[in-house]
Design a protein around this motif. Sequence first.
Motif, PDB file in Angstrom:
ATOM      1  N   ASN A 100     -11.520   9.007 -10.378  1.00 33.07           N
ATOM      2  CA  ASN A 100     -12.573   7.984 -10.443  1.00 33.07           C
ATOM      3  C   ASN A 100     -12.712   7.269  -9.103  1.00 33.07           C
ATOM      4  N   GLY A 101     -11.567   6.920  -8.491  1.00 35.43           N
ATOM      5  CA  GLY A 101     -11.592   6.225  -7.211  1.00 35.43           C
ATOM      6  C   GLY A 101     -12.221   7.038  -6.107  1.00 35.43           C
ATOM      7  N   ASN A 102     -11.992   8.348  -6.125  1.00 30.94           N
ATOM      8  CA  ASN A 102     -12.593   9.224  -5.128  1.00 30.94           C
ATOM      9  C   ASN A 102     -14.072   9.470  -5.386  1.00 30.94           C
ATOM     10  N   ILE A 103     -14.399   9.795  -6.627  1.00 29.96           N
ATOM     11  CA  ILE A 103     -15.748  10.261  -6.939  1.00 29.96           C
ATOM     12  C   ILE A 103     -16.788   9.151  -6.878  1.00 29.96           C
ATOM     13  N   VAL A 104     -16.376   7.897  -7.037  1.00 34.29           N
ATOM     14  CA  VAL A 104     -17.353   6.817  -6.890  1.00 34.29           C
ATOM     15  C   VAL A 104     -17.957   6.849  -5.484  1.00 34.29           C
ATOM     16  N   ASN A 105     -17.173   7.298  -4.518  1.00 39.11           N
ATOM     17  CA  ASN A 105     -17.680   7.400  -3.151  1.00 39.11           C
ATOM     18  C   ASN A 105     -18.648   8.569  -2.988  1.00 39.11           C
ATOM     19  N   LEU A 106     -18.439   9.622  -3.761  1.00 43.38           N
ATOM     20  CA  LEU A 106     -19.388  10.732  -3.748  1.00 43.38           C
ATOM     21  C   LEU A 106     -20.727  10.304  -4.337  1.00 43.38           C
ATOM     22  N   ALA A 107     -20.671   9.479  -5.374  1.00 48.30           N
ATOM     23  CA  ALA A 107     -21.914   8.951  -5.957  1.00 48.30           C
ATOM     24  C   ALA A 107     -22.682   8.133  -4.925  1.00 48.30           C
ATOM     25  N   ILE A 108     -21.956   7.324  -4.167  1.00 44.38           N
ATOM     26  CA  ILE A 108     -22.583   6.486  -3.138  1.00 44.38           C
ATOM     27  C   ILE A 108     -23.194   7.355  -2.032  1.00 44.38           C
ATOM     28  N   SER A 109     -22.446   8.345  -1.573  1.00 46.59           N
ATOM     29  CA  SER A 109     -22.971   9.203  -0.499  1.00 46.59           C
ATOM     30  C   SER A 109     -24.169  10.023  -0.979  1.00 46.59           C
ATOM     31  N   SER A 110     -24.154  10.426  -2.258  1.00 50.72           N
ATOM     32  CA  SER A 110     -25.300  11.174  -2.800  1.00 50.72           C
ATOM     33  C   SER A 110     -26.551  10.311  -2.820  1.00 50.72           C
ATOM     34  N   ALA A 111     -26.380   9.036  -3.178  1.00 53.94           N
ATOM     35  CA  ALA A 111     -27.512   8.109  -3.153  1.00 53.94           C
ATOM     36  C   ALA A 111     -28.024   7.923  -1.731  1.00 53.94           C
ATOM     37  N   GLU A 112     -27.115   7.785  -0.786  1.00 58.65           N
ATOM     38  CA  GLU A 112     -27.524   7.614   0.614  1.00 58.65           C
ATOM     39  C   GLU A 112     -28.289   8.836   1.117  1.00 58.65           C
TER      40      GLU A 112
END
Length: 286
Positions: free
Chosen positions: A218-230
């Motif tokens: 969860n801690g890692n993938i939340v950052n993937l969600a953010i980068s995907s939005a960017e």
Amino acid sequence: MNTWNEILEMSKTMPLPDVILTIEMLEYGTDPQETKEKIGKILNVILEESKEQFGKKQKTLTGLTGDNAYKFKNYSPKLMGKFNYIATITALSISESNASMGRIAACPTAGASGIIPGVFYALHLTFKPDFEKLLNAFIVAGGIGNVIARKATLSGAAGGCQAEIGSAAAMAAGGLSYFFSEDEKITGNAAALALKSLMGLVCDPVGGFVEVPCVKRNGNIVNLAISSAELALSGIKSVIPLDEVVEAMYKVGKSLPETLRETGEGGIAATKTAATLLENIFKKFH
């Protein structure tokens, strides 16, 4: 309504959050305003628990996790900015709270319950938007989750972790991109980019407990969600449309062996270290 493409068609005549609320009305006969109020209560729970659990130590069932959020909160990041830092702490905090039987919103599932709180609490603290704007983005995130649930699955037992945390990442990425753009096409691209990046991810909890690797995932993938939005906000598109990505995820999930779908019998759950840890855990209970 079962597809994102159908939602896009409806969004030509009304804002995306209203489309999603209207679909709920057409399918279940629910009043859109009442539905919005109920969704608002869920968002409030998420914000309340994110604040309450932020960076706290937790006592989990196995003891394999519980201090990750605490460690990260007391660390000065070298690479990530404020938004990602808050989102990561929150994702770890809520995941560890879940492993400690704390109050969570299983959004979309308990095992992936840190991702949505991560991005929405970070939005709340960093940009301080009015609740209505935050709620509209949350409704959109939920709409994406509904599309995935209808066309595929949100269950790790049915589709692997791609179905749980992959769906959470798609929802979070879509919600984030809508918050900043209010553009339904950008929103769909963000969700597709996130879900594609987790295609084939297996569900391999050690001992079947939602702790390892779930919390740190969860801690890692939340950052993937953010980068995907960017990526989507910059104008980058998913070559494969969201509906087709969801269909592909479902097919991949069905093709995964049972050992890699939440049984705790494959992946890292089948490693030598995992077996040793489980032996020690079971000794505590006997």
